[in-house]
Design a protein around this motif. Structure first.
Motif: not given
Length: 689
Positions: A360-375
């Motif tokens: 899968q593609s894995s996008l490392l994203c940031r929303s405000g102060e939170d960092v999360f992974e998006c597959k």
């Protein structure tokens, strides 16, 4: 001694030799006693004899499980089993006890079938409390469970079912066939009862990790029709998630499909969401309203549903993602919810996810102060629609993972979002070129380049110092020798040949004077012209030694400079024009071109009595043409036979040295045109220096 007696002695001796070769003594042991043999005892290769009923053939190494009514044991064949042996046969096996995966097993040396076709023993009921009891191994038992998954291994000749037995997850192995594979798919999420051989699953340290059952056929699995299934309860997603629904309760749940894949449905009912495990993908689409019937599925964070039946109720229903603050998505109630968030892309990579471990593609994203992974599917990165630094609006399924390092309390370890496809991505703002990653990359490259440069400076500094004097002296010596060779060549090609010609002409003129004074006088004029030519060549050589015009300027500028000198000495107008882009070429070729142009202009001034001279230089990428036109008196005969034109021979020799062509033409309007053409590539390659 009779023949019969001798034959008996030979047989006794053979048996004794076989026993001595084995190095052990034959003795009878029970199944439990064989299993208790330690490694030291097994190294002596003890001979054992076992008797029991064949209750299961192993699909891989063709071994059998024997059961004597109380205990079971595993037996490997030495070669082939007797042809008449079948499931249910009672056999007597004489062989060697050897080390097995967990307990010792028997390797058969001799097998005798005592009963061919006998009914199987009635299996004992499997005790739920003995699920993790390692003493229960190779036992003939019966039990029940819920089939939750299956996988086929054709190369190993078996199918592996995953089953819930008394709340534990166990494996059930059956022989591989296409019919068994279809039956396994049909029995997904069904409660079944079966009898088989219960064995121990171990790791590479021979420690028990689970339970596996061996059965002979899918026909051994009998579907259990529970009373709960007869009394179907229809629930909303909210009631199903929050009410006390037992795992053996057969229920139905209505909802709208938010996402569907090969083995999963994700239902939406208002703000509530449910994960449904299905047997296989059917003709369902996002927006279909369905009723799912099945059993509750206990999960660490939120309850799921194992579907026995899925019925479509309606189509094209609205699926609206939830929009809440990103930090609220870690709430367990949003597990498997379809959510929409705005985020910045920090990094792009690949990961392995899903039950089939697909890339899968894995996008490392940031929303405000939170960092999360998006597959997302790998096609998202392959499409190059997403780039680092973009601001995106993402719509996907929320995935929560329980923290397992804190067993005494429930907590969420991490959260990620799984996109359904490329349509779940909306670009809100394009990425700027100068991203953080590029800044780091540029900084690292600059530091690396600086480090390499410093290293080379430090390591090469001493070497450069040592080599400088040597290289300088070699260059100086080579320059001196090259200049000496050039001067010698110039003197040989011009002055020496001219003086030799003067000597021959003088000798010829002396002889002519003896016969005809007028003819001898003509020869003396030719000698005078030759002396003038040699004098001119000497002055040119001296000028070059002092640093000639071509040392300071190109050939076009040198011709213009010389034209100015002639205009000061003679009443004449000289126009020098250039077509194309002036370029420098080999110094030797430049000197020859300049000398030819200079000789042509000088001849027009001194001998042709010209008033105007037009010099045109035409540069192309591959050639150079020099045209000198004058309005003088021209030639009345061949220029090579006319006195005063000894320089034309020198011009032709210079043109030949640089692979050029020289032409001299009389113009109809009067005057002479001298044209020099040479290829610049060849001119540049000529290097007589």
């Amino acid at each position: 001694m009779s023949f019969i007696q001798r034959l008996g002695l030979m047989l006794c001796a053979f048996v004794c030799m076989e026993t001595l070769a084995l190095g052990v003594e034959q003795f009878d042991l029970s199944f439990d006693e064989i299993k208790q043999l330690d490694v030291e005892a097994l190294q002596t290769k003890p001979m054992v004899e076992v008797y029991g009923q064949v209750v299961r053939f192993h699909s891989r190494d063709r071994g059998v499980f024997l059961f004597n009514g109380e205990r079971g044991i595993y037996v490997q064949p030495k070669k082939m089993w007797p042809r008449k042996m079948q499931l249910g046969s009672w056999i007597r096996v004489r062989g060697i006890a050897v080390e097995g995966i967990y307990y010792p097993i028997v390797r058969a040396e001799d097998v005798s079938v005592e009963r061919v076709d006998a009914p199987l023993f009635e299996a004992a009921e499997f005790d739920p409390n003995s699920f993790y009891d390692p003493n229960i191994d190779s036992q003939w038992v019966k039990t029940s469970g819920l089939i939750i998954d299956y996988d086929a291994f054709p190369d190993r000749d078996h199918i592996m079912l995953e089953m819930e037995v008394f709340g534990y997850q166990a494996s059930v192995q059956i022989p591989y066939s296409q019919q068994n594979l279809m039956n396994a798919s049909a029995l997904m999420f069904q409660s079944v009862r079966f009898q088989g051989v219960a064995c121990v699953q171990v790791n590479n340290r021979r420690q028990m990790t689970g339970r596996i059952f061996y059965i002979s056929s899918m026909e051994d699995l009998k579907i259990i029709q529970s009373e709960a299934r007869m009394k179907l309860r229809v629930l909303t997603v909210d009631h199903f998630l929050n009410e006390n629904v037992e795992i053996n309760n057969y229920v139905a749940v209505d909802g709208v499909i938010a996402h569907v894949d090969e083995k999963n449905l994700y239902l939406q009912d208002g703000v509530h969401h449910l994960h449904v495990r299905i047997k296989e993908r059917a003709d369902f689409r996002v927006g279909d309203r369905v009723r799912v019937s099945g059993y509750a599925w206990s999960q660490p964070i939120s309850r799921g549903l194992r579907a026995i039946e899925v019925v479509k109720l309606d189509v094209d229903q609205a699926v609206k993602p939830i929009e809440v603050p990103f930090s609220d998505l870690r709430d367990p109630q949003y597990n498997h919810a379809l959510a929409r968030v705005d985020a910045w892309v920090v990094d792009i990579g690949k990961s392995f996810g899903g039950g089939d471990s697909v890339v899968q593609s894995s996008l490392l994203c940031r929303s405000g102060e939170d960092v999360f992974e998006c597959k997302a599917p790998a096609s998202v990165v392959d499409s190059q629609a997403v780039k680092i630094g973009m601001q995106l609006q993402l719509t996907g399924l929320v995935r929560l993972e329980e923290a397992k390092d804190v067993p005494w309390r429930f907590s969420i370890n991490r959260m990620w979002i799984e996109l359904r496809g490329l349509d779940d991505i909306v670009v809100l703002e394009e990425a700027t070129w100068l991203t953080t990653q590029r800044l780091i990359y540029i900084f690292v490259v600059l530091v690396g380049v600086l480090a390499v440069a410093m290293f080379f400076v430090v390591t090469l500094r001493k070497t450069v110092r040592r080599q400088t004097e040597l290289i300088g002296s070699q260059i100086k010596h080579k320059s001196i020798m090259s200049e000496r060779q050039r001067i010698a060549r110039e003197l040989h090609d011009n002055l020496d040949q001219g003086l030799a010609g003067i000597a021959l002409q003088l000798s010829s003129s002396i002889k002519l004077f003896e016969r005809d004074a007028h003819a001898g006088l003509k020869g003396m004029r030719r000698i005078q012209e030759m002396l003038v030519y040699c004098s001119e060549e000497s002055r040119n050589a001296i000028l070059e030694l002092r640093g000639g015009w071509l040392e300071k300027m190109d050939v076009t500028a040198a011709i213009r400079q010389y034209a100015s000198v002639l205009e000061e000495q003679h009443p004449i107008a000289i126009i020098v024009s250039v077509e194309g882009v002036t370029s420098r070429f080999k110094r030797y070729a430049e000197r020859q071109v300049f000398s030819i142009a200079k000789e042509a202009m000088t001849n027009a001034c001194k001998h042709a009595k010209a008033r105007h001279i037009d010099v045109r230089l035409v540069f192309t990428p591959v050639s150079l043409s020099v045209l000198v036109d004058d309005d003088g008196i021209g030639f009345s005969d061949s220029p090579l036979n006319r006195s005063g034109h000894f320089g034309l021979l020198g011009m032709e020799e210079r043109a030949n040295r640089i692979h050029g062509e020289l032409s001299v033409q009389l113009k109809e309007t009067g005057g002479v045109r001298i044209e020099l053409s040479l290829p610049l590539v060849e001119g540049q390659e000529v290097n007589h220096e």
